[in-house]
Write an enzyme that holds these catalytic residues in place. Structure first.
Site, PDB file in Angstrom:
ATOM      1  N   GLY A 201      -8.001 -16.395   9.897  1.00 53.99           N
ATOM      2  CA  GLY A 201      -7.593 -15.125  11.083  1.00 53.99           C
ATOM      3  C   GLY A 201      -9.171 -14.412  11.080  1.00 53.99           C
ATOM      4  O   GLY A 201      -9.558 -13.562   9.920  1.00 53.99           O
ATOM      5  N   CYS A 202      -8.834 -13.403  11.824  1.00 50.88           N
ATOM      6  CA  CYS A 202     -10.263 -12.275  11.792  1.00 50.88           C
ATOM      7  C   CYS A 202      -9.625 -10.977  10.619  1.00 50.88           C
ATOM      8  O   CYS A 202     -10.241 -10.932  10.304  1.00 50.88           O
ATOM      9  CB  CYS A 202     -10.744 -12.019  13.119  1.00 50.88           C
ATOM     10  SG  CYS A 202      -8.719 -10.946  13.653  1.00 50.88           S
ATOM     11  N   TYR A 203      -8.758 -10.373  11.091  1.00 52.68           N
ATOM     12  CA  TYR A 203      -8.323  -9.579  10.157  1.00 52.68           C
ATOM     13  C   TYR A 203      -8.204 -10.486   8.252  1.00 52.68           C
ATOM     14  O   TYR A 203      -8.418  -9.738   7.553  1.00 52.68           O
ATOM     15  CB  TYR A 203      -7.211  -8.842  10.556  1.00 52.68           C
ATOM     16  CG  TYR A 203      -7.090  -7.686  11.795  1.00 52.68           C
ATOM     17  CD1 TYR A 203      -7.461  -6.819  11.790  1.00 52.68           C
ATOM     18  CD2 TYR A 203      -5.567  -8.301  13.377  1.00 52.68           C
ATOM     19  CE1 TYR A 203      -7.967  -6.314  12.898  1.00 52.68           C
ATOM     20  CE2 TYR A 203      -5.853  -7.312  14.138  1.00 52.68           C
ATOM     21  CZ  TYR A 203      -6.719  -6.090  13.808  1.00 52.68           C
ATOM     22  OH  TYR A 203      -7.055  -5.144  14.716  1.00 52.68           O
TER      23      TYR A 203
ATOM     24  N   THR B 269     -10.178 -12.592   7.444  1.00 55.31           N
ATOM     25  CA  THR B 269     -10.956 -12.707   6.800  1.00 55.31           C
ATOM     26  C   THR B 269     -12.098 -11.441   6.120  1.00 55.31           C
ATOM     27  O   THR B 269     -11.949 -11.192   5.368  1.00 55.31           O
ATOM     28  CB  THR B 269     -12.168 -13.121   7.484  1.00 55.31           C
ATOM     29  OG1 THR B 269     -11.297 -14.326   7.925  1.00 55.31           O
ATOM     30  CG2 THR B 269     -13.471 -13.681   6.999  1.00 55.31           C
ATOM     31  N   ALA B 270     -11.555 -10.124   6.881  1.00 57.61           N
ATOM     32  CA  ALA B 270     -11.961  -9.078   6.258  1.00 57.61           C
ATOM     33  C   ALA B 270     -11.573  -8.349   5.272  1.00 57.61           C
ATOM     34  O   ALA B 270     -11.709  -7.869   4.464  1.00 57.61           O
ATOM     35  CB  ALA B 270     -12.680  -7.921   7.849  1.00 57.61           C
TER      36      ALA B 270
END
Lengths: 343, 343, 343, 343
Positions: free
Chosen positions: C148-150, C152-153
């Site tokens: 997911g995007c969150y 990853t960061a």
């Protein structure tokens, strides 16, 4: 492989040139000058370039620009004319992204730009760098005047109608809208997000510097004076120009979309959309394409042309690189093959 | 009816004060000063005031501020301290919307603000203008230090937990986000829409001037030093602050929403949302309300407080008027009864 | 040259995959499916692809996906698990950009995603596609669960501290902010510009699906359970995630920036900024890079990590292509060499 | 004090009516209907109304609208005509903010709106609610058709020129730009922030429903058919309309600004700016004012009129309340005295 120098690399046009040039297979960036930032790593000011460019900004006097094959001026108006003569004399080719060499009539230029021109003879020599009308001259040029952003979108939109004599050139209207990056990257109150965000306005309705530039080109094409009303507006977004153009048709029997598609069929960076389409600025975000659609509302005699570009690419840095490619004999699309960033 | 003067009326805090004051039934605006714009109609700079205010900006030296009952300083830091002593001596009451009188420890102030304070004795006298903690002192004050925007949102969010001793005050975290109007209306590159639009970043993580201000207040309430990590961020919007606050609970059996609702039940400008709610900055756009919700994710021992204000209203001009109302014996909500502009 | 199929190509993840894949030198796009848009030219829906891709959307049943070497699912959660088994059986490799194969504990997955998993055995086989922790396993995998995007960061931001055991893993805080494209391209009221523009809010504070995903990875790395508070927020912009991470250091003598720079020195897509820097989401707009800076405010024991990605690139399509490159033995950066679009 | 009912209160027009009506000294809000949200507190959907309105949404059949003095329809097109006859029969006055009663020619209406009109006789009776041309008729009316947003900005901009016969009415151009709230608050892909943010486009160039509405009014004023080209555009902001109007002057000796100022001198909500001004949509954010400037570029025969409104106020809810004030004999400006929210 050519050596490229950029004079004035701290603005939006500068960073966009750098973004595109670091990806260009035939370019080696030799120097990027900035008095204010001399000595600082370029990628410190523009962290999108980290790992892509290891140069520091250099002071103009130390930059050894003479040894470059190609110089881009990404400076405020009135700067390029100071040093272009010596760089040409040194054998460099020059592309000015500002307005110093765009207007052939020096009196007109001096009136609109409020300064005395220092090298009128180079204005006469300079080629107006809109490849869609001047490709061959550009290929021969030492000095190219890169068009303004509004003039690019507007001229490409009107061009087929004017060239083919299909409209009343005494009553052209260009209602143009630009994102705020057109105002540049310099400290100013009117360009603050607090001033430009969530609001929309026209500006410079009484007269904008791009008016004589557009008129000059269209007049040249029409071979008689055109009368253009040009109203620029500021859009609360960063990139993009949308020109909405109005003209009175002298013949309403033509399929205008077909006519435009034919006219531009060999142009790599002009994309005529199908009937009924509405181009969006985001479709060309970050790329050198001009997308155009043409309408005839209520099947009347008013042609409405919708023309979009990215003001920093086809309206500035991308078109400059397209000109460089032509001047250097590279494929015209080299380094400009990207896809628009949507959304 | 009181006579009001505004020193420094060309910024966002200034125009917001004017927007609210022209609608205040007990206020007559006597003078709005600006060196740069002296003589120009205020409504020329701020056309939202056309038909509402016919004053021109006046030069500070001509403004006859001594005759005002109430002076608002909407100036850069370090300006109010220059002339506040004489205005107080003339019998004016003063509210400073900048930081000159917010920090009691002069050494701390001078370190963070990088200048020498010219009237430390007035710092001692000044009342910190957060009505929710200092209402009675404000009512007696000649000089009020209007709180900063981040401190208002953060302090109101932490206040019940700190006051009631429910959390570990050695590990407070305030992750705060502000719209760009917080940076003011002055020419600057970092606040250009081209720099702040469509992007998000933290700034001043190593230390922001609002940190000692918040710490001072929370320490005063806790009656012992608090340890706060404060990280401000810039949001690509104009108005609004959202503070997300984290604290470790010493007792997880309490209904925090109920506790907050009780704590703030008599406060006209603090609105505690029901369990599960997520306040949005737009709900308080243009109004003096602070909306707060409190969560305890996964029923653990971390309290998450969400606190939103309009940085220009409860974070600046609105709170200043709330303070004026208290100082002048007006109803505290007078002139501040508007409804948030949504959407 | 490999044949690629995309299942579900009408969302933002889909168009971003297409933008990147049409420029990838080793990829031939075979089919892009969409039930709703079957038969329509893809470039009609996404005009940025005009001249770059001449395919039409195809109905899933006609798409001949079995003959592809690589399949990307850019579909809603719960779709990939329906047909992945047969495509794997047909010899395709599969990368799911949704959440179907991310959570190893089926009970946890079914609770957070509210459905019954149809192929738990493939969850066991699937490799979590974060190359910075699983590069070798990805190289061997038939099936990759793209993060997911969150996550990853957030994971890249916490990774060095957790891996080296430098922080108290019982009190991790991730205050994360995302642009609205994270909500996808589907009709909805909350994602209207009228709802999300010019406003800021937290959401899902009580629990977001990315929480168990992040916790699973960090727990795996720490080799013991971590306790994470995760608060997502919505930013009025289109692209970008900024995670602000807070952790308590057990040792304050280390140079954290140096430590991060060492840790990630061989990672092509993690860029550790120098001390004092504040990454901006715009610096990675359109590219696969994660930029990270790490601070220790007031030289205390709280580490503040700032981590930015483009949610559609390193947070989705770009990372999927990075995984494809690894799975196919291409250079890991192939087709991902672009420069961030700034401004 | 009048009793007011609102049919369809969950859209942007609805919440804006509520924002203004809760502050109106002569209005008591009796019922706000919504089938989908019946039973839910209105301030839960619109938290800006917390503490200002304690009503719940009611189902239309339970709302007892008959007992209201005034009904506002803030519903989709085609809804008001269903129940207006019975409410009029019950003695209510009705203002429809949708288009059901705007177009006198039923054939034209049915063509543009794609449905059969159910009460043509009421169309004949209805008064077009633009006070600047129909104030006296509005005062007598039972049923008012509140104008569209584009028609308000465009008509007020052209009105003096058309009324005084100063322009060629065979070639009017209205290039209009609107914020996205004009598209309403309903689930849709084209109005997502991901679709509309950071981009600009024209739409409906072949024909927009507001074209026949504007033409009808201008034709009525000119007492002969006008020929209008109307091109709407979508601006990446929430509120505001900017109409840029072009017309050919038959006489270039007049001072147009003076003429406009005279024409509108008694109008409380039309504000003619001085020569050379460029109105901004933000100056009228949240208020009922139309600001107009008029230019004659290069002293030619093309008049360029710039006209801005807040589409949700003068373009919808505010104008509806202005009409209500006139119909009920209140001061026309009652409840509409606010100041624009700038910035």
């Amino acid at each position: 492989m050519i050596k490229v120098g950029i004079v004035g690399g701290t603005g939006y046009t500068g960073v966009e040139l750098l973004r595109l040039l670091v990806q260009h297979p035939q370019v080696e960036i030799q120097a990027v000058t900035s008095r204010a930032e001399a000595g600082k790593p370029i990628s410190e000011l523009f962290p999108n370039l980290r790992g892509k460019l290891t140069l520091n900004f250099s002071d103009p006097k130390d930059a050894d620009l003479d040894n470059c094959d190609m110089i881009f001026y990404a400076t405020p108006n009135g700067t390029a004319m100071q040093t272009t003569p010596e760089l040409l004399a040194a054998g460099c080719k020059v592309i000015d992204l500002a307005a110093d060499f765009r207007i052939k009539d020096i009196t007109v230029w001096e009136k609109w730009y409020g300064m005395t021109h220092t090298c009128p003879e180079l204005v006469a020599e300079a080629v107006y760098g809109l490849p869609e009308i001047n490709r061959q001259a550009i290929a021969q040029a030492r000095l190219v005047a890169n068009p303004g952003c509004y003039p690019t979108a507007t001229t490409l939109g009107f061009l087929p109608l004017v060239k083919k004599g299909l409209i009343d050139i005494n009553q052209l209207i260009a209602d143009a809208k630009s994102g705020v990056s057109g105002a540049g990257r310099k400290a100013s109150v009117p360009a603050l997000m607090g001033e430009t965000g969530e609001s929309f306005k026209a500006y410079a309705v009484s007269g904008h510097r791009h008016l004589p530039e557009i008129s000059q080109t269209l007049t040249h094409i029409a071979k008689q004076p055109v009368n253009l009303t040009f109203v620029p507006h500021l859009v609360p977004m960063i990139r993009g120009i949308h020109a909405t153009l109005y003209a009175t048709l002298q013949d309403t029997s033509l399929d205008l979309t077909e006519l435009y598609a034919d006219f531009y069929q060999n142009e790599p960076f002009v994309d005529v959309l199908p009937n009924g389409a509405h181009p969006e600025t985001r479709s060309v975000r970050g790329v050198n394409t001009c997308q155009i659609a043409i309408h005839r509302p209520q099947s009347g005699n008013t042609a409405v042309v919708l023309s979009v570009i990215d003001n920093l690419v086809k309206g500035a840095a991308g078109q400059a690189i397209q000109n460089m490619n032509i001047m250097c004999g590279f494929a015209e699309t080299m380094g400009l093959e990207g896809v628009g960033l949507l959304p």
